[in-house]
Design a protein around this motif. Structure first.
Motif, mmCIF file in Angstrom:
data_model
loop_
_atom_site.group_PDB
_atom_site.id
_atom_site.type_symbol
_atom_site.label_atom_id
_atom_site.label_comp_id
_atom_site.label_asym_id
_atom_site.label_seq_id
_atom_site.Cartn_x
_atom_site.Cartn_y
_atom_site.Cartn_z
ATOM 1 N N THR A 1 0.770 -1.142 -0.044
ATOM 2 C CA THR A 1 0.034 -0.236 -0.039
ATOM 3 C C THR A 1 0.827 1.293 0.105
ATOM 4 O O THR A 1 2.094 1.260 0.634
ATOM 5 N N LYS A 2 0.490 2.384 -0.741
ATOM 6 C CA LYS A 2 1.083 3.676 -0.499
ATOM 7 C C LYS A 2 0.065 4.654 -0.147
ATOM 8 O O LYS A 2 -1.064 4.796 -0.396
ATOM 9 N N LEU A 3 0.412 5.514 0.949
ATOM 10 C CA LEU A 3 0.054 6.704 1.169
ATOM 11 C C LEU A 3 0.323 7.853 0.219
ATOM 12 O O LEU A 3 1.273 7.973 -0.005
ATOM 13 N N GLN A 4 -0.634 8.607 0.058
ATOM 14 C CA GLN A 4 -0.205 9.732 -0.816
ATOM 15 C C GLN A 4 -0.312 11.429 -0.146
ATOM 16 O O GLN A 4 -0.894 11.271 0.757
ATOM 17 N N ASN A 5 0.348 12.181 -0.834
ATOM 18 C CA ASN A 5 0.388 13.443 -0.459
ATOM 19 C C ASN A 5 0.806 13.770 0.972
ATOM 20 O O ASN A 5 1.874 13.158 1.500
ATOM 21 N N THR A 6 0.408 14.578 1.625
ATOM 22 C CA THR A 6 0.709 14.955 3.209
ATOM 23 C C THR A 6 0.362 14.115 4.166
ATOM 24 O O THR A 6 -0.905 13.658 4.244
ATOM 25 N N GLN A 7 1.455 13.500 4.967
ATOM 26 C CA GLN A 7 0.695 12.500 6.013
ATOM 27 C C GLN A 7 1.514 12.772 7.259
ATOM 28 O O GLN A 7 2.538 13.451 7.406
ATOM 29 N N SER A 8 0.998 12.346 8.328
ATOM 30 C CA SER A 8 1.590 12.481 9.669
ATOM 31 C C SER A 8 2.280 11.291 9.887
ATOM 32 O O SER A 8 2.307 10.284 9.098
ATOM 33 N N LEU A 9 3.448 11.592 10.869
ATOM 34 C CA LEU A 9 4.371 10.371 11.289
ATOM 35 C C LEU A 9 3.367 9.236 11.904
ATOM 36 O O LEU A 9 3.654 7.928 11.297
ATOM 37 N N THR A 10 2.305 9.363 12.605
ATOM 38 C CA THR A 10 1.616 8.259 13.155
ATOM 39 C C THR A 10 0.872 7.397 12.214
ATOM 40 O O THR A 10 0.888 6.112 12.219
ATOM 41 N N ALA A 11 0.420 8.029 11.045
ATOM 42 C CA ALA A 11 -0.020 7.405 9.792
ATOM 43 C C ALA A 11 0.662 6.600 9.231
ATOM 44 O O ALA A 11 0.485 5.473 8.664
ATOM 45 N N CYS A 12 2.208 7.130 8.993
ATOM 46 C CA CYS A 12 3.160 6.141 8.421
ATOM 47 C C CYS A 12 3.537 4.883 9.058
ATOM 48 O O CYS A 12 3.743 3.887 8.674
ATOM 49 N N LEU A 13 3.708 5.179 10.458
ATOM 50 C CA LEU A 13 3.965 4.126 11.326
ATOM 51 C C LEU A 13 2.852 3.115 11.453
ATOM 52 O O LEU A 13 3.448 2.057 11.725
ATOM 53 N N LYS A 14 1.633 3.467 11.282
ATOM 54 C CA LYS A 14 0.575 2.709 11.518
ATOM 55 C C LYS A 14 0.722 1.736 10.269
ATOM 56 O O LYS A 14 0.445 0.440 10.333
ATOM 57 N N LEU A 15 0.982 2.376 9.286
ATOM 58 C CA LEU A 15 0.976 1.686 7.941
ATOM 59 C C LEU A 15 2.128 0.605 7.869
ATOM 60 O O LEU A 15 1.841 -0.799 7.477
ATOM 61 N N ILE A 16 3.232 0.874 8.416
ATOM 62 C CA ILE A 16 4.338 -0.171 8.254
ATOM 63 C C ILE A 16 4.274 -1.229 9.321
ATOM 64 O O ILE A 16 5.167 -2.009 9.173
ATOM 65 N N THR A 17 3.632 -1.180 10.338
ATOM 66 C CA THR A 17 3.694 -1.981 11.643
ATOM 67 C C THR A 17 2.294 -2.650 11.530
ATOM 68 O O THR A 17 2.212 -3.659 12.456
ATOM 69 N N SER A 18 1.473 -2.524 10.662
ATOM 70 C CA SER A 18 0.261 -3.064 10.641
ATOM 71 C C SER A 18 0.187 -4.520 10.148
ATOM 72 O O SER A 18 1.025 -4.696 9.210
ATOM 73 N N GLY A 19 -0.326 -5.615 10.924
ATOM 74 C CA GLY A 19 0.013 -6.991 10.625
ATOM 75 C C GLY A 19 1.245 -7.428 11.143
ATOM 76 O O GLY A 19 1.462 -8.585 11.091
#
Length: 581
Positions: free
Chosen positions: A103-121
């Protein structure tokens, strides 16, 4: 004692394990190494079960620290009627590499959103201390392994991080000041210092987001104030598809400049526990403190890495610590320059007044060089090092020692990058490659790329090499090199098996397989005398071997200058393009 747990959930202890060493390095995964002895024919041996659990994914727990590791390499060897196991492990935090984030997050993101993405699962949890501004990802965030994405986040959001097993701790800064005082010949053994000037840069250009018409939203350049000392030394241009503001770009350029020498101190500590003058001597990587040499001079340093023996400190196993610059003080080197100038001025005055002859001056210089064991070869090596971007080593199955300690020694000698042989012909794969890549990276070596030993079957060998590149998750941005040195490929000998034109065609076919798959950083490797004689090089880079030469071969982007660097049986190379380091 150590505890084991395999993938079936079975657990056991290792009895009598020894040389249990933990290596902690800032910005890298912890390592564990240990040894134990077992009688493989005796099921009653206390380590019999443990020896059967030397398997992939087995977890090792060091009980004093509570740190968990996974076995990377197990090496049994005969010891009389028993087996001696030497085992190397990586922190269980390396499990983060198990996850590929599609999955890819687009545009402006918070650090929390990015950390949640890479640790999910995964089993990882993150803990953030402090606040971090949102970041705009011009090309999105994701599409890579979770550990690589975490490293990218550290650069984008400007934070530091460390692991405690499955917990990720994120802070704007880590480490404590005044954490230790080590005094030479008191609670520490001899200090050694190494200064590396090859990484200095003082000028950089940068480009912001590229517009549809090819122009950039913003551009900037930055010159370090220390350019007045060192001169104008270019760093590789910087570009970002997310920056549209010049002030933001300029701030980033300043952080990319490396306008100071790297100074590294190494110390074998003899009494890690003993406190001196009230210091508790916490040498955790990232902490700051002081070294006091036998002349009473204090130096402020930061711990880069340490190897210690948590279970054996009372048995003479003292370990070692490597320190680096805390804050570079240009006045130190400026004073050295002034001292050199004053010495030369004094000598010039003596020459001017006729106190010594030219022959006497030559004899003085000759004696000075002899006294300092400085030879012309030494000077040439220093010049070559300064002209390059640094040294990388290339390894194959001929380098049977793949241990972390071995790679650490190469790093301590100044190696910055690593090139690994993957394949040869269509049917050979370097069985040590995966371990060499992992252990090299763990000591701080940057993976420059991989190479293939060519036997002349272009597309077929390209497919074999590509398969191993992808199997080892080598990024398409890496250098992919073709080793063209086998004697059967020499078109200049009588009854040659191949003509120059045929060899050119087979090389082109080999590279087409790679470039079609996205690997565009192609590189020809051969003896300097083979280029333009055996084949016409059309690769993006030229990597030339010329051992013992005084300077790099003409046209070389990388130069293999030694095949037994510091007596360690490893090839060493200067890289003249940033991609090689």
């Amino acid at each position: 004692m150590l505890w084991l747990k395999d993938t079936n959930g079975d657990q056991t202890a290792i009895s009598g394990s020894f040389e249990v060493a933990i290596t902690e390095t800032q910005g890298s995964f912890d390592r564990l190494s240990f040894k134990f002895i077992v009688d493989p024919t005796n099921v009653q041996d206390p380590n019999y079960v443990a020896s059967t659990m030397m398997l992939p994914r087995t977890i090792v727990v060091e009980p004093i620290t509570g740190k968990k590791f996974r076995i990377l390499q197990s090496q049994p060897e005969s010891l009389g009627d028993k087996l001696l196991y030497t085992v190397t492990c990586a922190s269980i935090a390396y499990d983060l590499h198990d996850m590929y984030v599609e999955t890819k997050l687009q545009n402006t993101q918070s650090l929390t959103a990015c950390l949640k993405l890479i640790t999910s699962g995964t089993g990882f949890k993150y803990h953030v201390t402090g606040s971090f501004a949102n970041y705009n990802f011009g090309e999105g965030f994701g599409g890579d392994f979770a550990d690589t994405l975490l490293s990218n986040l550290a650069s984008d959001f400007a934070f530091k991080y460390y692991f405690d097993n499955y917990d990720i701790y994120i802070k704007s800064t880590i480490g404590s000041s005044g954490a230790f005082l080590f005094v030479e010949n008191a609670n520490a053994a001899k200090f050694t210092r190494q200064e590396d000037y090859s990484t200095i840069t003082t000028y950089i250009k940068g480009y912001g987001k590229q517009n549809d018409n090819g122009s950039h939203a913003t551009t900037a350049d930055y010159t370090s104030p220390l350019a007045s000392n060192w001169g104008k030394i270019w760093a590789s241009p910087y570009s970002s598809d997310s920056i549209t503001n010049q002030a933001t770009l300029l701030a980033k350029l300043k952080s990319e400049i490396h306008d100071y020498p790297d100074v590294q101190y190494t110390m074998s500590y003899t009494d890690f526990i003993n406190n001196v003058q009230g210091f508790k001597n916490d040498a955790t990587p990232g902490n700051y403190g002081w070294l006091r040499n036998r002349f009473g001079i204090d130096v402020s340093v930061m711990v880069q890495s340490r190897t210690w023996y948590p279970q054996e400190q009372d048995r003479g196993q003292s370990g070692s610590i490597t320190f680096g610059n805390k804050i570079f003080d240009p006045n130190y080197f400026w004073q050295q320059l002034r001292n050199g100038y004053q010495a030369n001025l004094k000598l010039g005055q003596e020459l001017k007044t006729g106190q010594i002859t030219l022959e006497e001056y030559y004899q003085q210089l000759k004696k000075s060089y002899q006294d300092q064991s400085a030879t012309i070869t030494d000077l040439n090596q220093r010049i070559n090092g300064l002209e390059s971007n640094g040294i990388f080593v290339d390894v194959s199955s001929n380098n049977a020692d793949t241990s972390v300690d071995w790679f650490t020694k190469l790093v301590n000698y100044g190696a910055k990058g690593l090139m690994v042989k993957l394949t040869q012909s269509t049917d050979y794969t370097n069985a040590l490659a995966t371990t060499q890549i992992a252990n090299g990276k763990s000591t701080g070596l940057n993976l420059v790329g991989c190479y293939h030993y060519f036997m002349g079957s272009g597309a077929a060998e390209g497919e074999a090499f590509l398969a191993q590149l992808q199997a080892n998750s080598i990024p398409t941005s890496a250098v992919v090199a073709l080793d063209i040195e086998d004697s059967t490929l020499n078109p200049t000998v009588d009854n040659a098996a191949i003509t120059k034109a045929e060899l050119n065609a087979q090389i082109s076919a080999f590279y087409k397989v790679l470039t079609d798959a996205g690997y565009t950083n192609t590189c020809d490797y051969a003896s300097a005398s083979s280029f333009d004689v055996w084949f016409d090089s059309t690769a993006k880079y030229k990597w030339m071997a010329s051992w013992g030469a005084d300077s790099k071969p003409s046209g070389a982007d990388a130069w293999q200058f030694d095949n037994n660097w510091h007596g360690w049986g490893v090839d060493a190379n200067y890289g003249y393009k940033g991609i090689f380091n």
